[in-house]
Design a protein around this motif. Structure first.
Motif, PDB file in Angstrom:
ATOM      1  N   VAL A 204       7.265   6.176   6.483  1.00 36.94           N
ATOM      2  CA  VAL A 204       6.051   5.737   6.170  1.00 36.94           C
ATOM      3  C   VAL A 204       4.824   6.474   6.666  1.00 36.94           C
ATOM      4  CG1 VAL A 204       4.263   3.794   6.570  1.00 36.94           C
ATOM      5  CG2 VAL A 204       6.718   3.443   6.087  1.00 36.94           C
ATOM      6  N   ILE A 205       5.026   6.774   8.086  1.00 36.37           N
ATOM      7  CA  ILE A 205       3.795   7.773   9.028  1.00 36.37           C
ATOM      8  C   ILE A 205       3.925   9.104   8.274  1.00 36.37           C
ATOM      9  CG2 ILE A 205       3.120   8.624  11.243  1.00 36.37           C
ATOM     10  CD1 ILE A 205       4.474   6.013  12.082  1.00 36.37           C
ATOM     11  N   VAL A 206       4.987   9.711   8.485  1.00 41.20           N
ATOM     12  CA  VAL A 206       4.886  11.190   7.834  1.00 41.20           C
ATOM     13  C   VAL A 206       4.153  11.444   6.531  1.00 41.20           C
ATOM     14  CG1 VAL A 206       5.835  13.263   7.557  1.00 41.20           C
ATOM     15  CG2 VAL A 206       6.622  11.766   9.509  1.00 41.20           C
ATOM     16  N   PRO A 207       4.495  10.828   5.571  1.00 40.42           N
ATOM     17  CA  PRO A 207       4.295  10.931   4.159  1.00 40.42           C
ATOM     18  C   PRO A 207       2.657  10.850   4.211  1.00 40.42           C
ATOM     19  CG  PRO A 207       6.338  10.083   3.716  1.00 40.42           C
ATOM     20  CD  PRO A 207       5.986  10.083   5.197  1.00 40.42           C
ATOM     21  N   SER A 208       2.475   9.709   4.767  1.00 43.79           N
ATOM     22  CA  SER A 208       1.261   9.064   4.686  1.00 43.79           C
ATOM     23  C   SER A 208       0.059  10.074   5.503  1.00 43.79           C
ATOM     24  CB  SER A 208       0.833   7.608   5.438  1.00 43.79           C
ATOM     25  OG  SER A 208       1.672   6.658   4.734  1.00 43.79           O
TER      26      SER A 208
ATOM     27  N   ARG B  78       9.337  -3.477  16.350  1.00 46.75           N
ATOM     28  CA  ARG B  78       9.652  -4.465  15.361  1.00 46.75           C
ATOM     29  C   ARG B  78       9.985  -3.536  13.983  1.00 46.75           C
ATOM     30  NH1 ARG B  78       7.316  -9.223  16.043  1.00 46.75           N
ATOM     31  NH2 ARG B  78       7.039  -9.730  18.393  1.00 46.75           N
ATOM     32  N   THR B  79      10.367  -2.209  14.258  1.00 46.94           N
ATOM     33  CA  THR B  79      10.774  -1.303  13.440  1.00 46.94           C
ATOM     34  C   THR B  79      11.701  -0.109  14.083  1.00 46.94           C
ATOM     35  OG1 THR B  79      10.539   0.076  11.215  1.00 46.94           O
ATOM     36  CG2 THR B  79       8.646   0.223  12.955  1.00 46.94           C
ATOM     37  N   ASP B  80      12.581   0.451  13.553  1.00 51.38           N
ATOM     38  CA  ASP B  80      13.109   1.764  13.909  1.00 51.38           C
ATOM     39  C   ASP B  80      12.275   3.122  13.712  1.00 51.38           C
ATOM     40  OD1 ASP B  80      13.716   2.482  11.312  1.00 51.38           O
ATOM     41  OD2 ASP B  80      15.551   1.159  11.638  1.00 51.38           O
ATOM     42  N   ARG B  81      12.823   4.044  14.357  1.00 53.97           N
ATOM     43  CA  ARG B  81      12.146   5.407  14.367  1.00 53.97           C
ATOM     44  C   ARG B  81      12.122   5.955  13.045  1.00 53.97           C
ATOM     45  NH1 ARG B  81      13.128   8.181  20.000  1.00 53.97           N
ATOM     46  NH2 ARG B  81      12.224   6.621  21.288  1.00 53.97           N
ATOM     47  N   SER B  82      13.435   5.632  12.246  1.00 56.01           N
ATOM     48  CA  SER B  82      13.673   6.531  11.015  1.00 56.01           C
ATOM     49  C   SER B  82      12.624   5.621  10.122  1.00 56.01           C
ATOM     50  CB  SER B  82      15.001   6.227  10.570  1.00 56.01           C
ATOM     51  OG  SER B  82      15.440   4.985  10.822  1.00 56.01           O
ATOM     52  N   GLY B  83      12.792   4.386   9.921  1.00 52.75           N
ATOM     53  CA  GLY B  83      11.908   3.474   9.180  1.00 52.75           C
ATOM     54  C   GLY B  83      10.432   3.780   9.256  1.00 52.75           C
ATOM     55  N   ALA B  84       9.841   3.948  10.452  1.00 50.33           N
ATOM     56  CA  ALA B  84       8.506   4.408  10.734  1.00 50.33           C
ATOM     57  C   ALA B  84       8.122   5.627  10.379  1.00 50.33           C
ATOM     58  CB  ALA B  84       8.336   4.034  12.126  1.00 50.33           C
ATOM     59  N   ALA B  85       9.107   6.837  10.506  1.00 49.15           N
ATOM     60  CA  ALA B  85       8.740   7.977  10.177  1.00 49.15           C
ATOM     61  C   ALA B  85       8.763   8.152   8.523  1.00 49.15           C
ATOM     62  CB  ALA B  85       9.861   8.976  10.635  1.00 49.15           C
TER      63      ALA B  85
ATOM     64  N   VAL C 174      -4.645   2.912   7.279  1.00 45.24           N
ATOM     65  CA  VAL C 174      -4.181   1.627   7.504  1.00 45.24           C
ATOM     66  C   VAL C 174      -2.817   1.312   7.890  1.00 45.24           C
ATOM     67  CG1 VAL C 174      -4.149  -0.917   6.730  1.00 45.24           C
ATOM     68  CG2 VAL C 174      -6.617   0.283   6.677  1.00 45.24           C
ATOM     69  N   ILE C 175      -1.891   1.886   6.952  1.00 51.55           N
ATOM     70  CA  ILE C 175      -0.527   1.539   7.148  1.00 51.55           C
ATOM     71  C   ILE C 175      -0.052   2.434   8.022  1.00 51.55           C
ATOM     72  CG2 ILE C 175      -0.110   0.915   4.567  1.00 51.55           C
ATOM     73  CD1 ILE C 175       1.310   3.358   4.124  1.00 51.55           C
ATOM     74  N   ILE C 176      -0.561   3.834   8.371  1.00 53.62           N
ATOM     75  CA  ILE C 176      -0.163   4.509   9.506  1.00 53.62           C
ATOM     76  C   ILE C 176      -0.610   3.638  10.841  1.00 53.62           C
ATOM     77  CG2 ILE C 176      -0.439   6.512  11.014  1.00 53.62           C
ATOM     78  CD1 ILE C 176      -1.373   7.918   8.037  1.00 53.62           C
TER      79      ILE C 176
ATOM     80  N   TYR D 153       0.742  -1.114  -0.120  1.00 51.78           N
ATOM     81  CA  TYR D 153      -0.033   0.050  -0.264  1.00 51.78           C
ATOM     82  C   TYR D 153       0.783   1.369  -0.076  1.00 51.78           C
ATOM     83  CZ  TYR D 153      -4.279  -2.167   0.442  1.00 51.78           C
ATOM     84  OH  TYR D 153      -5.820  -3.213   0.147  1.00 51.78           O
ATOM     85  N   LEU D 154       2.088   1.216   0.683  1.00 48.92           N
ATOM     86  CA  LEU D 154       3.047   2.284   0.365  1.00 48.92           C
ATOM     87  C   LEU D 154       3.405   2.521  -1.227  1.00 48.92           C
ATOM     88  CD1 LEU D 154       4.397   4.313   2.137  1.00 48.92           C
ATOM     89  CD2 LEU D 154       6.369   2.734   2.309  1.00 48.92           C
ATOM     90  N   LEU D 155       3.399   1.546  -1.810  1.00 52.67           N
ATOM     91  CA  LEU D 155       3.600   1.751  -3.284  1.00 52.67           C
ATOM     92  C   LEU D 155       2.506   2.223  -3.788  1.00 52.67           C
ATOM     93  CD1 LEU D 155       5.207  -1.687  -4.291  1.00 52.67           C
ATOM     94  CD2 LEU D 155       6.507   0.558  -4.199  1.00 52.67           C
ATOM     95  N   VAL D 156       1.443   2.042  -3.310  1.00 55.46           N
ATOM     96  CA  VAL D 156       0.235   2.580  -4.091  1.00 55.46           C
ATOM     97  C   VAL D 156       0.175   4.265  -3.787  1.00 55.46           C
ATOM     98  CG1 VAL D 156      -2.396   2.705  -4.003  1.00 55.46           C
ATOM     99  CG2 VAL D 156      -1.426   0.524  -3.932  1.00 55.46           C
ATOM    100  N   LEU D 157       0.447   4.421  -2.397  1.00 53.08           N
ATOM    101  CA  LEU D 157       0.341   5.787  -1.974  1.00 53.08           C
ATOM    102  C   LEU D 157       1.650   6.643  -2.607  1.00 53.08           C
ATOM    103  CD1 LEU D 157      -0.319   5.652   1.625  1.00 53.08           C
ATOM    104  CD2 LEU D 157      -1.855   6.189  -0.045  1.00 53.08           C
ATOM    105  N   GLY D 158       2.684   5.721  -3.116  1.00 51.11           N
ATOM    106  CA  GLY D 158       4.006   6.630  -3.826  1.00 51.11           C
ATOM    107  C   GLY D 158       3.432   7.001  -5.142  1.00 51.11           C
ATOM    108  N   SER D 159       2.350   6.190  -5.783  1.00 52.31           N
ATOM    109  CA  SER D 159       1.868   6.434  -7.185  1.00 52.31           C
ATOM    110  C   SER D 159       1.054   7.715  -7.001  1.00 52.31           C
ATOM    111  CB  SER D 159       1.258   5.415  -7.803  1.00 52.31           C
ATOM    112  OG  SER D 159      -0.137   5.261  -7.085  1.00 52.31           O
ATOM    113  N   VAL D 160       0.318   8.005  -5.813  1.00 55.40           N
ATOM    114  CA  VAL D 160      -0.429   9.153  -5.553  1.00 55.40           C
ATOM    115  C   VAL D 160       0.144  10.312  -5.447  1.00 55.40           C
ATOM    116  CG1 VAL D 160      -2.210  10.029  -3.940  1.00 55.40           C
ATOM    117  CG2 VAL D 160      -2.198   7.695  -4.530  1.00 55.40           C
TER     118      VAL D 160
END
Length: 412
Positions: free
Chosen positions: A193-197, A184-191, A171-173, A126-133
């Motif tokens: 995903v979360i911030v652009p979403s 199960r993930t680090d802060r930079s990786g989570a950021a 959902v992905i946020i 779904y992050l790929l889908v949002l990337g296209s958006v």
């Protein structure tokens, strides 16, 4: 190596299921895409997903799943009502699509082991889908935020509506926040995903997705508070920030929430209530009451129904409505009976989100992203698959059962 290849194919099959449920109707894209071409791509994705799932599960090894079993039962009223062709031959086509969709889920249950594998697939795809958006927004801001949709964000490269984008972002946020709390993930990786979403979610002005995100996270984090100090700290900070935002930005939040609508338009849910009243008042035969009118495009009188329960009632009758209700009862009941864990919290978030969104969005009675969200929840609630003994230098080790609420640990 072979096992790694199987998991990669399973991930591709899941991505193809997501592609199938993106739909073919939405905003005008930068490069005009014929609807027939999009439908060919989405249906081809479903067939390819089934073939890939079958290729790695030729022996048809499936795991018991009450969720997929209930979806299989849902085919019965769908076929009975669609056979009358009141909705045209398209109803039978939709039944075939739903059957292939459910068959693919059955094949993939072999990998439903109570782990986070499908959560990660869900987030990445779904992050790929949002990337296209986001790419469409950068290339053509005017096409991505057209006046036709009141300046709300749409898909400019693939025809996606604001509610769709808001749903995927929410959902992905939610899932990423829970992975961060569960370490199960680090802060930079989570950021990343979360911030652009969050930005995309805000640009869609989608109230249902926003409410579903916050309510689902509140329930999911609440299920962790007795066992996780990180969850307790996050909840406390979230309450503080929400309080400050409500006091300091009340007018801005109200304006965003109303989207420039009048109080009357807002009170009847942007016209949805009128469609719902007309649907419930329409005369029906006993057969139509019990089994519905057949699978259609989730509309009534040419207008979208935008309510999963009424859409199921219209197309699959009271029988279909009862089966969909059983889905939530079973998944919710299993989640409540599980010991506190990150996997349980993710499942609670997905179940809660789908339950909240069902009030203003359709999709629980047909192949849709909502059924995929619930499938991820079902995979999280599945009993862990048995594993072989651990290798040891001093000889074979004896396997001791590990409580499923202890993540990523082996005891010998």
């Amino acid at each position: 190596m072979a096992e790694t290849g199987e998991k990669r194919i399973v991930g591709i099959a899941w991505g193809l299921l997501i592609l199938n449920t993106l739909g073919s109707a939405g905003a005008k894209t930068i490069i005009p895409l014929p609807r027939s071409l999009i439908q060919m791509a989405t249906m081809g994705a479903l067939v390819a997903a089934f073939v890939l799932a079958l290729s790695v599960n030729l022996r048809l090894r499936v795991r018991p799943s009450a969720y997929v079993f209930l979806l299989t039962l849902l085919l019965v009223p769908s076929l009975i009502s669609s056979a009358h062709l009141e909705s045209g031959f398209g109803a039978l086509f939709r039944c075939a699509r739903l059957a292939l969709f459910i068959g693919t889920l059955w094949l993939l249950t072999r990998w439903w082991d109570g782990g986070l594998t499908f959560v990660r697939h869900h987030i990445r795809l779904y992050l790929l889908v949002l990337g296209s958006v986001a790419a469409g927004l950068l290339v053509s801001p005017g096409a991505a935020m057209p006046d036709l949709y009141g300046g709300r964000l749409v898909g400019a490269l693939w025809p996606l509506t604001p509610p769709q984008i808001g749903q995927y972002a929410a959902v992905i946020i939610g899932l990423t926040v829970l992975l961060l709390l569960g370490r199960r993930t680090d802060r930079s990786g989570a950021a990343l995903v979360i911030v652009p979403s969050l930005v995309l979610l805000a640009l869609t002005h989608t109230r249902t997705a926003t409410l579903g995100l916050f309510a689902g996270l509140a329930l999911a984090i609440g299920s962790l508070m007795l066992t996780s100090s990180a969850a307790r700290r996050f909840f406390a900070w979230a309450v503080l920030i929400a309080t400050v935002a409500a006091v300091g930005f009340a007018s801005a939040l109200q304006a965003w929430f109303l989207r420039g609508q009048s109080q009357e338009n807002f009170s009847n849910l942007t016209g949805r209530a009128k469609v719902w009243d007309a649907l419930l008042a329409a005369p029906r035969s006993a057969s139509e009451e019990l089994f519905g009118m057949g699978l259609g495009d989730k509309s009534f009188g040419g207008l979208p129904i935008d309510n999963s329960w009424l859409a199921v009632y219209n197309e699959q009758g009271l029988t279909g409505t009862a089966i969909v209700a059983a889905v939530f009862v079973v998944l919710g009941g299993v989640a409540l009976l599980r010991p506190p864990s990150l996997e349980r919290a993710c499942a609670i978030f997905l179940i809660s989100y789908c339950a909240i969104a069902s009030y203003t969005e359709a999709g629980l009675g047909d192949a849709s992203p909502y059924l995929l969200h619930l499938a991820v929840a079902a995979s999280l609630l599945a009993a862990p698959a048995g594993a072989g003994p651990l290798p040891a230098a001093g000889g074979p080790a004896r396997r001791v059962p590990v409580p499923r609420w202890i993540p990523n640990r082996e005891v010998t």
